[in-house]
Design an enzyme around this catalytic site. Structure first.
Site, PDB file in Angstrom:
ATOM      1  N   ASP A 106       0.832  -1.206   0.000  1.00 11.96           N
ATOM      2  CA  ASP A 106       0.000   0.000   0.000  1.00 11.96           C
ATOM      3  C   ASP A 106       0.865   1.254   0.000  1.00 11.96           C
ATOM      4  O   ASP A 106       0.454   2.303   0.508  1.00 11.96           O
ATOM      5  CB  ASP A 106      -0.926  -0.019   1.231  1.00 11.96           C
ATOM      6  CG  ASP A 106      -2.067   0.977   1.116  1.00 11.96           C
ATOM      7  OD1 ASP A 106      -2.649   1.333   2.158  1.00 11.96           O
ATOM      8  OD2 ASP A 106      -2.361   1.428  -0.024  1.00 11.96           O
ATOM      9  N   GLU A 115     -11.410   4.254  -0.927  1.00 10.35           N
ATOM     10  CA  GLU A 115     -11.833   4.522   0.453  1.00 10.35           C
ATOM     11  C   GLU A 115     -12.677   5.801   0.546  1.00 10.35           C
ATOM     12  O   GLU A 115     -12.339   6.835  -0.004  1.00 10.35           O
ATOM     13  CB  GLU A 115     -10.622   4.624   1.392  1.00 10.35           C
ATOM     14  CG  GLU A 115      -9.509   5.533   0.927  1.00 10.35           C
ATOM     15  CD  GLU A 115      -8.430   4.785   0.162  1.00 10.35           C
ATOM     16  OE1 GLU A 115      -8.731   3.761  -0.475  1.00 10.35           O
ATOM     17  OE2 GLU A 115      -7.287   5.250   0.146  1.00 10.35           O
ATOM     18  N   LYS A 158       2.662   3.634  -5.626  1.00  8.83           N
ATOM     19  CA  LYS A 158       2.105   2.635  -6.557  1.00  8.83           C
ATOM     20  C   LYS A 158       3.112   2.169  -7.613  1.00  8.83           C
ATOM     21  O   LYS A 158       3.029   1.045  -8.071  1.00  8.83           O
ATOM     22  CB  LYS A 158       0.831   3.177  -7.219  1.00  8.83           C
ATOM     23  CG  LYS A 158      -0.191   3.698  -6.191  1.00  8.83           C
ATOM     24  CD  LYS A 158      -0.392   2.744  -5.032  1.00  8.83           C
ATOM     25  CE  LYS A 158      -1.056   3.414  -3.833  1.00  8.83           C
ATOM     26  NZ  LYS A 158      -0.984   2.590  -2.596  1.00  8.83           N
ATOM     27  N   ASP A 163      -3.275  -2.971  -2.544  1.00  9.06           N
ATOM     28  CA  ASP A 163      -4.336  -1.962  -2.553  1.00  9.06           C
ATOM     29  C   ASP A 163      -4.211  -1.086  -3.806  1.00  9.06           C
ATOM     30  O   ASP A 163      -3.140  -0.982  -4.411  1.00  9.06           O
ATOM     31  CB  ASP A 163      -4.242  -1.077  -1.303  1.00  9.06           C
ATOM     32  CG  ASP A 163      -5.445  -0.155  -1.161  1.00  9.06           C
ATOM     33  OD1 ASP A 163      -5.317   0.908  -0.540  1.00  9.06           O
ATOM     34  OD2 ASP A 163      -6.530  -0.503  -1.680  1.00  9.06           O
ATOM     35  N   ASN A 164      -5.299  -0.463  -4.206  1.00  6.41           N
ATOM     36  CA  ASN A 164      -5.306   0.574  -5.246  1.00  6.41           C
ATOM     37  C   ASN A 164      -4.929   0.124  -6.642  1.00  6.41           C
ATOM     38  O   ASN A 164      -4.361   0.900  -7.424  1.00  6.41           O
ATOM     39  CB  ASN A 164      -4.368   1.728  -4.851  1.00  6.41           C
ATOM     40  CG  ASN A 164      -4.610   2.224  -3.468  1.00  6.41           C
ATOM     41  OD1 ASN A 164      -3.741   2.111  -2.609  1.00  6.41           O
ATOM     42  ND2 ASN A 164      -5.792   2.765  -3.227  1.00  6.41           N
TER      43      ASN A 164
END
Ligand SMILES: CCCNc1ncnc2c1ncn2[C@@H]1O[C@H](/C=C/CNC(=O)c2cc(-c3ccc(F)cc3)cc(O)c2O)[C@@H](O)[C@H]1O
Ligand SMILES: [Mg+2]
Length: 214
Positions: free
Chosen positions: A141, A199, A144, A169-170
């Site tokens: 996380d 989120e 990126k 994540d993401n």
């Protein structure tokens, strides 16, 4: 000088959560992010998926890349079996300082090893510094564009075993296209996408779970 968002988040935890109660710390952060200031915690929707994967894996060795304020650290640590610790890496000292206090407020300091530094420098040190052979579970996380170089580093350092689970994540927003292509195309991983939302918003996002096949 003006406080930072992480500092205001910590204040909200100290004001609204119950000391030693991880669930109340999670709720206080989610409330702050929904009603006061958005912040890049994994959040409650993706957080529930994180919870279910951690519970399913029931890992003995855990690594998190990008502590930020410690929200996902608290989510993961509260589910670990007694005696299991999670290592979380954070290179911004101010964020690490806030995370440390939030983790302590939740009463989880004995289940967390927060290491200040960059994943690129620290991953190769995992075996010697923390006596890690391989990781059972890794939560990505952080920046990126670092997911791909870091997963390759895990392979090079022999930190993955047959069955190691990586949860990222993401993968949609902000997005990690090179990482996603790599884990979905590589014969060494079995990958699965868990759709959700960014989120505290209605924007599409999700988590990618990749199992190393050895
Ligand atoms: C070169 C350093 C790479 N290695 C690293 N090693 C250790 N810690 C690292 C780190 N990279 C970044 N960090 C830390 O992780 C945190 C960074 C997380 C990056 N996350 C995001 O950018 C992010 C961003 C969004 C986002 C989504 C939409 C939007 F409009 C704006 C933001 C949502 C998320 O869920 C995110 O996770 C910071 O605390 C940073 O200091
Ligand atoms: Mg994130």
């Amino acid at each position: 000088t003006r406080s930072t968002r992480p500092q205001r988040m910590l204040k909200a935890v100290q004001k609204n959560a119950t000391k030693g109660n991880p669930k109340s710390v999670i709720s206080a952060i989610d409330y702050f992010c929904k009603h006061s200031e958005w912040a890049m915690n994994v959040g409650d929707e993706k957080g529930s998926i994180l919870d279910s994967v951690v519970t399913e894996v029931n890992p003995s060795t855990v690594l998190e890349l990008g502590t930020y304020c410690g929200y996902s650290t608290v989510r993961i640590a509260r589910l670990l079996s007694p005696g299991t610790k999670l290592i979380t890496l954070e290179f911004n000292p101010a964020n690490a300082a806030v995370a440390k206090q939030i983790i302590a407020y939740a009463g989880l300091q004995d289940k967390v090893i927060l290491v200040e530094g960059s994943s690129g420098d620290l991953i190769p040190q995992m075996k010697e510094r923390f006596g890690i052979t391989t990781f059972d579970f890794i939560f990505l996380d952080h920046w990126k564009d670092r997911y791909l170089p870091d997963i390759k580093l895990f392979e090079e350092c022999g930190l993955l075993r047959k069955g190691s689970v990586l949860l990222a994540d993401n993968v949609i927003c902000p997005g990690t296209p090179e990482y996603l292509e790599y884990v979905r195309k590589s014969p060494r991983y079995e990958s699965k996408y868990f759709p959700a939302h960014l989120e505290y918003t209605k924007v599409e996002d999700g988590l990618e779970k990749s199992v190393f096949l050895g």
